[in-house]
Design an enzyme around this catalytic site. Structure first.
Site, PDB file in Angstrom:
ATOM      1  N   LYS A 107       0.864  -1.174   0.000  1.00  0.00           N
ATOM      2  CA  LYS A 107       0.000   0.000   0.000  1.00  0.00           C
ATOM      3  C   LYS A 107       0.896   1.218   0.000  1.00  0.00           C
ATOM      4  O   LYS A 107       2.040   1.166   0.462  1.00  0.00           O
ATOM      5  CB  LYS A 107      -0.885   0.015   1.251  1.00  0.00           C
ATOM      6  CG  LYS A 107      -2.172   0.746   1.047  1.00  0.00           C
ATOM      7  CD  LYS A 107      -3.150  -0.121   0.280  1.00  0.00           C
ATOM      8  CE  LYS A 107      -4.494   0.543   0.102  1.00  0.00           C
ATOM      9  NZ  LYS A 107      -5.492  -0.407  -0.407  1.00  0.00           N
TER      10      LYS A 107
HETATM   11  P1  NAD Z   1     -12.896   7.131  -3.023  1.00  0.00           P
HETATM   12  O1  NAD Z   1     -11.900   8.178  -2.693  1.00  0.00           O
HETATM   13  O2  NAD Z   1     -13.328   6.945  -4.428  1.00  0.00           O
HETATM   14  O3  NAD Z   1     -14.228   7.393  -2.142  1.00  0.00           O
HETATM   15  C1  NAD Z   1     -14.181   7.492  -0.759  1.00  0.00           C
HETATM   16  C2  NAD Z   1     -15.569   7.888  -0.268  1.00  0.00           C
HETATM   17  O4  NAD Z   1     -15.596   7.863   1.154  1.00  0.00           O
HETATM   18  C3  NAD Z   1     -15.976   9.303  -0.693  1.00  0.00           C
HETATM   19  O5  NAD Z   1     -17.340   9.314  -1.042  1.00  0.00           O
HETATM   20  C4  NAD Z   1     -15.755  10.099   0.589  1.00  0.00           C
HETATM   21  O6  NAD Z   1     -16.565  11.265   0.679  1.00  0.00           O
HETATM   22  C5  NAD Z   1     -16.160   9.084   1.625  1.00  0.00           C
HETATM   23  N1  NAD Z   1     -15.668   9.368   2.947  1.00  0.00           N
HETATM   24  C6  NAD Z   1     -14.426   9.733   3.318  1.00  0.00           C
HETATM   25  N2  NAD Z   1     -14.373   9.944   4.645  1.00  0.00           N
HETATM   26  C7  NAD Z   1     -15.615   9.663   5.115  1.00  0.00           C
HETATM   27  C8  NAD Z   1     -16.194   9.691   6.390  1.00  0.00           C
HETATM   28  N3  NAD Z   1     -15.485  10.014   7.486  1.00  0.00           N
HETATM   29  N4  NAD Z   1     -17.500   9.357   6.509  1.00  0.00           N
HETATM   30  C9  NAD Z   1     -18.248   9.016   5.435  1.00  0.00           C
HETATM   31  N5  NAD Z   1     -17.729   8.975   4.184  1.00  0.00           N
HETATM   32  C10 NAD Z   1     -16.449   9.306   4.040  1.00  0.00           C
HETATM   33  O7  NAD Z   1     -12.319   5.782  -2.408  1.00  0.00           O
HETATM   34  P2  NAD Z   1     -12.676   4.290  -2.830  1.00  0.00           P
HETATM   35  O8  NAD Z   1     -11.705   3.854  -3.842  1.00  0.00           O
HETATM   36  O9  NAD Z   1     -14.120   4.176  -3.079  1.00  0.00           O
HETATM   37  O10 NAD Z   1     -12.298   3.517  -1.487  1.00  0.00           O
HETATM   38  C11 NAD Z   1     -13.224   3.402  -0.394  1.00  0.00           C
HETATM   39  C12 NAD Z   1     -12.789   2.265   0.515  1.00  0.00           C
HETATM   40  O11 NAD Z   1     -12.744   1.046  -0.247  1.00  0.00           O
HETATM   41  C13 NAD Z   1     -11.410   2.398   1.142  1.00  0.00           C
HETATM   42  O12 NAD Z   1     -11.412   1.773   2.401  1.00  0.00           O
HETATM   43  C14 NAD Z   1     -10.522   1.619   0.192  1.00  0.00           C
HETATM   44  O13 NAD Z   1      -9.327   1.192   0.810  1.00  0.00           O
HETATM   45  C15 NAD Z   1     -11.449   0.460  -0.117  1.00  0.00           C
HETATM   46  N6  NAD Z   1     -11.133  -0.271  -1.350  1.00  0.00           N
HETATM   47  C16 NAD Z   1     -11.084   0.365  -2.549  1.00  0.00           C
HETATM   48  C17 NAD Z   1     -10.831  -0.374  -3.703  1.00  0.00           C
HETATM   49  C18 NAD Z   1     -10.840   0.247  -5.069  1.00  0.00           C
HETATM   50  O14 NAD Z   1     -10.800  -0.508  -6.049  1.00  0.00           O
HETATM   51  N7  NAD Z   1     -10.940   1.561  -5.208  1.00  0.00           N
HETATM   52  C19 NAD Z   1     -10.587  -1.753  -3.614  1.00  0.00           C
HETATM   53  C20 NAD Z   1     -10.653  -2.374  -2.365  1.00  0.00           C
HETATM   54  C21 NAD Z   1     -10.934  -1.621  -1.248  1.00  0.00           C
END
Ligand code: NAD
Length: 419
Positions: A107
Site C-alpha cells: 500500500k
Molecule cells: P474514493 O476516494 O473513491 O471514495 C471514498 C468515499 O468515502 C468518498 O465518497 C468520501 O466522501 C467518503 N468518505 C471519506 N471519509 C468519510 C467519512 N469520514 N465518513 C463518510 N464517508 C467518508 O475511495 P474508494 O476507492 O471508493 O475507497 C473506499 C474504501 O474502499 C477504502 O477503504 C478503500 O481502501 C477500499 N477499497 C477500494 C478499492 C478500489 O478498487 N478503489 C478496492 C478495495 C478496497
C-alpha cells in the site's frame, strides 16, 4: 520497537494476534509474518498555483514478497501515515492470498487532501510521488493501483511518469488505469460489483429475497457508488447513502440517477437535497437488510456495534470494523452475516490482477470474460471461507484471515529463512 504505530496498525496487529492464536503460530514466528518486509518514505515538493512550494510526505509499504510482486492501492488522504499504510499493506497480503493471487500485499500514498489541490497541483503530487518511488517499484516488484483519493487519471500520470523514465510504455506498472492506456474493461466497477455479487450470495444464505430488501451504503466514491448501483440493479432498494459531506435517508428508496447527476457536477453528496438529510453517524445504525460501509476504517466500533441493525454487513471498505466491535457482533452469529473486508472488496485486486496479466501479454479480454472470471474467483473465495467457518466454528472474518495467513506462512516456510 517498530516504526509502524497508530490506531489502524494496532487494529491490524490485534486481528493478526487472534489468527495467530487460532493457528497456533509460535511467538518467535509472528513478527516474521506480521511486520512489513520493507517500506519507503519520501518527501514530495510540489509547486502550488500561487508559486509557493509545499512538501507532502509519501509512503509505500511492501508487506511480504514470498509469493511474487507486491500489489496494492495508493491513497491520497491528509491523515495518512506509515502505520495506516502498513496496516493496509498487511490486509492486502491476506486478501491476495485468500483470492489465490500470486502477490504479496502493498500500500502507499501521500499525506495530502486531494480536494484541496487544483488539477495541476494533483498532477504535480502524483508525478512527483511516482518519480520518487521509481527505485522501489516495478512490474515484477510492486504494482500500484488506485485507492481513496486517487483514480484512473492519477494512475495514467503514474504510468506516464514511469514510462518516461524507462523510455517506452510500461502499462503493467499500475492497474486501474484508463482502458485507452491498457487498463482492463470492468476494473473501475470491479470492487463494487464484487461487493454486490457477494451480498447476493449472503442473501441466499440468509434467505432474504432481493426484491423489497433494503440497503444502506456509507461512502459514495468508486466503491460506494458502484456498490449502490450494482445492488440496485439486483433489485435492492437503496434507502441510505452518505459521504464525508452529507448523508441521506429515505425508506421509500433514494433516486440514484438524480444523485449521480448531482455528484457528477459537484463531486460530493453535500447539496444534493434539503430533504432526507440525516446525521452521518446515524446512517450506520438505521434498520436495513444490508449495510455496506465503503469509506474509511474504524467506523463500526465497540461504541456503536450493538446498535447495528442490518442482517448482512458487507465491508466494501478496508478495516471498517474494529476488533472490539467484532466481539460484540460475533454474539449475533446466525442472525448477522458478515462479509469481511478481505473477501468483500477483493473484486478490485482480482480484476487488477487480470489487468496486469493482460498488460504483460499485450492481449486484451472482453468485459464479459473479465466479469465471468471475477465471479468465479469470488465464488471460490466465498466457498472457502464458508467451509472453513463451518468446519472450525469460526466467524467469517477469522476464517478468511486464517486462510490468507496460512497461505503466506506456508510460502515463507517453503522458501525458508535466508541466512
Ligand atoms: P474514493 O476516494 O473513491 O471514495 C471514498 C468515499 O468515502 C468518498 O465518497 C468520501 O466522501 C467518503 N468518505 C471519506 N471519509 C468519510 C467519512 N469520514 N465518513 C463518510 N464517508 C467518508 O475511495 P474508494 O476507492 O471508493 O475507497 C473506499 C474504501 O474502499 C477504502 O477503504 C478503500 O481502501 C477500499 N477499497 C477500494 C478499492 C478500489 O478498487 N478503489 C478496492 C478495495 C478496497
Amino acid at each position: 520497537m517498530t516504526i509502524y504505530t497508530g490506531p489502524v496498525f494496532d487494529m491490524a496487529r490485534r486481528q493478526f494476534a487472534v489468527i495467530a492464536d487460532h493457528l497456533g503460530i509460535p511467538e518467535r514466528e509472528r513478527d516474521w509474518l506480521l511486520l512489513p518486509k520493507r517500506s519507503m518514505t519520501v518527501s514530495c515538493p510540489v509547486r502550488r498555483d500561487d508559486g509557493e512550494v509545499s512538501v507532502f510526505e509519501g509512503y509505500r509499504v511492501q508487506h511480504h514478497l514470498a509469493l511474487g510482486p507486491t500489489k496494492g492501492g495508493t491513497r491520497f488522504s491528509a491523515s495518512l501515515d506509515i502505520g495506516e499504510t502498513a496496516a493496509l499493506a498487511m490486509w492486502m497480503s491476506w486478501k491476495c492470498a485468500l483470492a489465490g493471487l500470486p502477490y504479496g500485499g502493498a500500500k502507499g500514498g501521500v499525506a495530502v487532501d486531494p480536494n484541496a489541490l487544483s488539477r495541476r497541483e494533483l498532477e504535480g503530487v502524483s508525478r512527483r510521488y511516482m518519480q520518487e518511488m521509481i527505485p522501489f517499484v516495478g512490474p515484477q516488484i510492486d504494482v500500484m493501483a488506485p485507492d481513496m483519493g486517487t483514480n484512473e487519471q492519477v494512475m495514467a500520470w503514474f504510468m506516464d511518469t514511469y514510462s518516461m523514465y524507462r523510455g517506452s510504455a510500461v502499462p503493467e506498472i499500475v492497474t486501474g488505469k484508463p482502458v485507452e492506456l491498457g487498463g482492463t474493461l470492468g476494473r473501475r466497477e470491479a470492487t463494487g460489483r464484487g461487493v454486490a455479487f457477494l451480498v447476493a450470495r449472503a442473501m441466499e444464505r440468509m434467505k432474504i429475497a432481493p426484491r423489497g430488501a433494503t440497503a444502506i451504503v456509507q461512502g459514495y466514491g468508486n466503491v460506494g457508488s458502484v456498490t449502490a448501483r450494482a445492488m440496485s440493479g439486483r433489485g435492492l432498494r437503496i434507502i441510505g447513502i452518505g459521504d464525508h459531506t452529507a448523508a441521506y435517508y429515505d425508506p421509500k428508496g433514494l433516486d440514484l440517477d438524480a444523485i449521480d447527476r448531482h455528484v457528477a457536477k459537484s463531486g460530493v453528496l453535500g447539496g444534493y437535497s434539503a430533504q432526507g438529510l440525516i446525521e452521518p453517524d446515524l446512517l450506520l445504525t438505521m434498520p436495513c437488510d444490508v449495510l455496506a460501509p465503503c469509506a474509511v476504517e474504524r467506523v463500526i466500533t465497540h461504541a456503536n456495534a450493538d446498535k447495528i441493525k442490518c442482517r448482512i454487513l458487507a465491508e466494501g471498505a478496508n478495516g471498517p470494523t474494529t476488533p472490539g466491535a467484532d466481539l460484540i457482533l460475533d454474539q449475533r452469529k446466525g442472525e448477522l452475516f458478515i462479509i469481511p473486508d478481505i473477501l468483500c472488496n477483493a473484486g478490485g485486486v482480482i480484476v487488477s490482477y487480470f489487468e496486469w496479466v493482460q498488460d504483460l501479454q499485450q492481449y486484451y479480454w472482453g468485459e464479459s470474460e473479465v466479469t465471468d472470471k471475477l465471479n468465479l474467483a469470488l465464488d471460490r473465495a466465498f466457498a472457502a471461507v464458508e467451509a472453513r467457518a463451518a468446519r472450525d466454528n469460526l466467524s467469517n472474518r477469522t476464517a478468511a484471515m486464517a486462510i490468507g495467513v496460512e497461505k503466506v506462512r506456508k510460502a515463507m516456510q517453503l522458501r525458508g529463512l535466508f541466512p
